[in-house]
Design an enzyme around this catalytic site. Sequence first.
Site, PDB file in Angstrom:
ATOM      1  N   TYR A 157     -13.452 -17.702   3.240  1.00  0.00           N
ATOM      2  CA  TYR A 157     -13.198 -16.591   2.204  1.00  0.00           C
ATOM      3  C   TYR A 157     -14.565 -15.820   1.882  1.00  0.00           C
ATOM      4  O   TYR A 157     -14.510 -15.006   1.349  1.00  0.00           O
ATOM      5  CB  TYR A 157     -12.845 -17.364   0.871  1.00  0.00           C
ATOM      6  CG  TYR A 157     -12.140 -16.571  -0.043  1.00  0.00           C
ATOM      7  CD1 TYR A 157     -10.695 -15.975   0.382  1.00  0.00           C
ATOM      8  CD2 TYR A 157     -12.343 -16.325  -1.490  1.00  0.00           C
ATOM      9  CE1 TYR A 157     -10.088 -15.152  -0.607  1.00  0.00           C
ATOM     10  CE2 TYR A 157     -11.766 -15.748  -2.240  1.00  0.00           C
ATOM     11  CZ  TYR A 157     -10.557 -15.015  -1.819  1.00  0.00           C
ATOM     12  OH  TYR A 157      -9.938 -14.101  -2.618  1.00  0.00           O
ATOM     13  N   LYS A 164     -14.402 -12.837  -6.795  1.00  0.00           N
ATOM     14  CA  LYS A 164     -13.286 -13.271  -7.657  1.00  0.00           C
ATOM     15  C   LYS A 164     -13.816 -14.057  -8.623  1.00  0.00           C
ATOM     16  O   LYS A 164     -13.152 -14.189  -9.713  1.00  0.00           O
ATOM     17  CB  LYS A 164     -12.390 -14.317  -6.695  1.00  0.00           C
ATOM     18  CG  LYS A 164     -11.518 -13.523  -5.782  1.00  0.00           C
ATOM     19  CD  LYS A 164     -10.769 -12.785  -6.225  1.00  0.00           C
ATOM     20  CE  LYS A 164      -9.630 -11.988  -5.368  1.00  0.00           C
ATOM     21  NZ  LYS A 164      -8.895 -10.932  -5.820  1.00  0.00           N
ATOM     22  N   THR A 195      -0.408 -11.569   3.783  1.00  0.00           N
ATOM     23  CA  THR A 195      -0.275 -10.140   3.540  1.00  0.00           C
ATOM     24  C   THR A 195      -1.495  -9.541   4.207  1.00  0.00           C
ATOM     25  O   THR A 195      -2.092 -10.099   5.018  1.00  0.00           O
ATOM     26  CB  THR A 195      -0.696  -9.892   2.062  1.00  0.00           C
ATOM     27  OG1 THR A 195      -2.207 -10.311   1.883  1.00  0.00           O
ATOM     28  CG2 THR A 195       0.254 -10.725   0.948  1.00  0.00           C
ATOM     29  N   LEU A 196      -1.481  -8.084   4.185  1.00  0.00           N
ATOM     30  CA  LEU A 196      -2.483  -7.274   4.906  1.00  0.00           C
ATOM     31  C   LEU A 196      -3.943  -7.846   4.509  1.00  0.00           C
ATOM     32  O   LEU A 196      -4.687  -7.944   5.262  1.00  0.00           O
ATOM     33  CB  LEU A 196      -2.345  -5.913   4.381  1.00  0.00           C
ATOM     34  CG  LEU A 196      -2.648  -4.963   5.574  1.00  0.00           C
ATOM     35  CD1 LEU A 196      -1.932  -5.081   6.777  1.00  0.00           C
ATOM     36  CD2 LEU A 196      -2.475  -3.376   4.905  1.00  0.00           C
ATOM     37  N   ALA A 197      -4.089  -8.104   3.234  1.00  0.00           N
ATOM     38  CA  ALA A 197      -5.495  -8.241   2.740  1.00  0.00           C
ATOM     39  C   ALA A 197      -5.853  -9.824   3.289  1.00  0.00           C
ATOM     40  O   ALA A 197      -7.094 -10.060   3.800  1.00  0.00           O
ATOM     41  CB  ALA A 197      -5.649  -8.573   1.481  1.00  0.00           C
TER      42      ALA A 197
HETATM   43  N1  LIG Z   1      -2.688 -12.960  -0.014  1.00  0.00           N
HETATM   44  C1  LIG Z   1      -3.289 -14.079  -0.459  1.00  0.00           C
HETATM   45  O1  LIG Z   1      -3.291 -15.161  -0.069  1.00  0.00           O
HETATM   46  C2  LIG Z   1      -3.731 -14.004  -1.894  1.00  0.00           C
HETATM   47  C3  LIG Z   1      -4.068 -14.981  -2.789  1.00  0.00           C
HETATM   48  C4  LIG Z   1      -4.507 -14.964  -4.042  1.00  0.00           C
HETATM   49  C5  LIG Z   1      -5.018 -13.748  -4.238  1.00  0.00           C
HETATM   50  N2  LIG Z   1      -4.630 -12.484  -3.605  1.00  0.00           N
HETATM   51  C6  LIG Z   1      -5.046 -11.239  -4.110  1.00  0.00           C
HETATM   52  O2  LIG Z   1      -3.897 -10.446  -4.418  1.00  0.00           O
HETATM   53  C7  LIG Z   1      -4.705  -9.092  -4.471  1.00  0.00           C
HETATM   54  C8  LIG Z   1      -3.558  -8.410  -3.621  1.00  0.00           C
HETATM   55  O3  LIG Z   1      -3.666  -8.684  -2.355  1.00  0.00           O
HETATM   56  P1  LIG Z   1      -2.525  -8.827  -1.233  1.00  0.00           P
HETATM   57  O4  LIG Z   1      -2.577 -10.451  -0.500  1.00  0.00           O
HETATM   58  O5  LIG Z   1      -0.990  -8.625  -1.902  1.00  0.00           O
HETATM   59  O6  LIG Z   1      -2.902  -7.946  -0.147  1.00  0.00           O
HETATM   60  P2  LIG Z   1      -2.323  -6.599   0.013  1.00  0.00           P
HETATM   61  O7  LIG Z   1      -3.359  -5.914   1.221  1.00  0.00           O
HETATM   62  O8  LIG Z   1      -1.073  -6.246   0.322  1.00  0.00           O
HETATM   63  O9  LIG Z   1      -2.945  -5.721  -1.382  1.00  0.00           O
HETATM   64  C9  LIG Z   1      -4.393  -5.472  -1.524  1.00  0.00           C
HETATM   65  C10 LIG Z   1      -4.302  -3.992  -1.922  1.00  0.00           C
HETATM   66  O10 LIG Z   1      -5.694  -3.460  -2.410  1.00  0.00           O
HETATM   67  C11 LIG Z   1      -5.688  -2.170  -2.023  1.00  0.00           C
HETATM   68  N3  LIG Z   1      -7.193  -1.572  -2.047  1.00  0.00           N
HETATM   69  C12 LIG Z   1      -8.099  -2.113  -1.435  1.00  0.00           C
HETATM   70  N4  LIG Z   1      -9.231  -1.204  -1.668  1.00  0.00           N
HETATM   71  C13 LIG Z   1      -8.670  -0.453  -2.565  1.00  0.00           C
HETATM   72  C14 LIG Z   1      -9.147   0.890  -3.086  1.00  0.00           C
HETATM   73  N5  LIG Z   1     -10.506   1.106  -2.925  1.00  0.00           N
HETATM   74  N6  LIG Z   1      -8.607   1.470  -4.121  1.00  0.00           N
HETATM   75  C15 LIG Z   1      -7.314   1.108  -4.230  1.00  0.00           C
HETATM   76  N7  LIG Z   1      -6.521   0.278  -3.766  1.00  0.00           N
HETATM   77  C16 LIG Z   1      -7.486  -0.580  -2.946  1.00  0.00           C
HETATM   78  C17 LIG Z   1      -4.939  -1.860  -0.490  1.00  0.00           C
HETATM   79  O11 LIG Z   1      -4.533  -0.722  -0.744  1.00  0.00           O
HETATM   80  C18 LIG Z   1      -3.802  -2.980  -0.990  1.00  0.00           C
HETATM   81  O12 LIG Z   1      -2.930  -2.169  -1.641  1.00  0.00           O
HETATM   82  C19 LIG Z   1      -5.805  -8.810  -4.107  1.00  0.00           C
HETATM   83  O13 LIG Z   1      -6.688  -9.194  -5.266  1.00  0.00           O
HETATM   84  C20 LIG Z   1      -6.286 -10.482  -3.463  1.00  0.00           C
HETATM   85  O14 LIG Z   1      -7.186 -11.046  -3.364  1.00  0.00           O
HETATM   86  C21 LIG Z   1      -4.074 -12.571  -2.483  1.00  0.00           C
END
Ligand SMILES: NC(=O)c1ccc[n+]([C@@H]2O[C@H](COP(=O)([O-])OP(=O)(O)OC[C@H]3O[C@@H](n4cnc5c(N)ncnc54)[C@H](O)[C@@H]3O)[C@@H](O)[C@H]2O)c1
Length: 257
Positions: A157, A164, A195-197
């Site tokens: 991570y 975070k 997800t993408l992230a």
């Molecule tokens: N996927 C997981 O396992 C998980 C678990 C816990 C928390 N999260 C958190 O959930 C949130 C959403 O992530 P996700 O997993 O849905 O992935 P995702 O890739 O679908 O979403 C991440 C979003 O952040 C946006 N982003 C990044 N840089 C940006 C910028 N400069 N301006 C505007 N938007 C921007 C991306 O375009 C994308 O839409 C994040 O904060 C992530 O850390 C994810």
Amino acid sequence: MVGLLDGKKALILGVANQRSIAWGIARAFHTAGATVRISCQEERLKQKIERTEEGRIVDKIHLCDVSDENSVKSLFADIAKDWPVLDILVHSIAFAPMQALENRFSLATKDDFLSTMAISAYSLIEVSRYARALMQGQGGSIMTLSYLGGDRVLPGYGIMGPAKAALESCVRYLSYDLGPEKIRVNAISAGPLKTLASSAFGNFNEALKLIEEKTPLRQNITIDDVGGLATYLASDLSKRVTGSIHFVDSGAHIMGG
Ligand SMILES: NC(=O)c1ccc[n+]([C@@H]2O[C@H](COP(=O)([O-])OP(=O)(O)OC[C@H]3O[C@@H](n4cnc5c(N)ncnc54)[C@H](O)[C@@H]3O)[C@@H](O)[C@H]2O)c1
């Protein structure tokens, strides 16, 4: 959940595609009766969502890149043109440069650290400031997305961990600052989701496996599970709940070892 958010207006930031957590939240809010708008970082992503059948559940898709303050300003100016009052804001945005995630933590550069913090944590303060103006003293609910890696060391991570931790601290300070205006600020700490992230993190499949093998509920979560918790936080059911980190992770956060 039907009717729980009737008459409420929600803006959800951070939809990349239909696997995004933000999308699960948009779907849940729509089912609960809210009028939902979303924002995407890029035109390319916006067009993809617009072309899908499911995209019709949202009232409008905006563009917003939180690394550019003018982009944030113009998003909220556009919202203000149509909506006199905003009730709910969801911040579902995170970013870290790839090299910072691949390298050893101790090799993180100042630039990589600062850009990760700016997009993944500071942006919550900025969008909350604009949302507050639109909430017009009538109260509201703001929420963001976090992960257990902000609190504990989860290998892979990396630099996102301190971001975070900062984000969760911002939730507490924002909730204290905005509380007198009846604006509540909370974080949802979700279990791992494909997800993408999350595709950027090493050890991700291991994390999914651990949830199935070692947590109390022994099941991985879905974006709809996050949508359920978000609906509660957006609704009056949680009207005295603020400043907290709420877990939807099959109980992973209580485990040691
Ligand atoms: N996927 C997981 O396992 C998980 C678990 C816990 C928390 N999260 C958190 O959930 C949130 C959403 O992530 P996700 O997993 O849905 O992935 P995702 O890739 O679908 O979403 C991440 C979003 O952040 C946006 N982003 C990044 N840089 C940006 C910028 N400069 N301006 C505007 N938007 C921007 C991306 O375009 C994308 O839409 C994040 O904060 C992530 O850390 C994810």
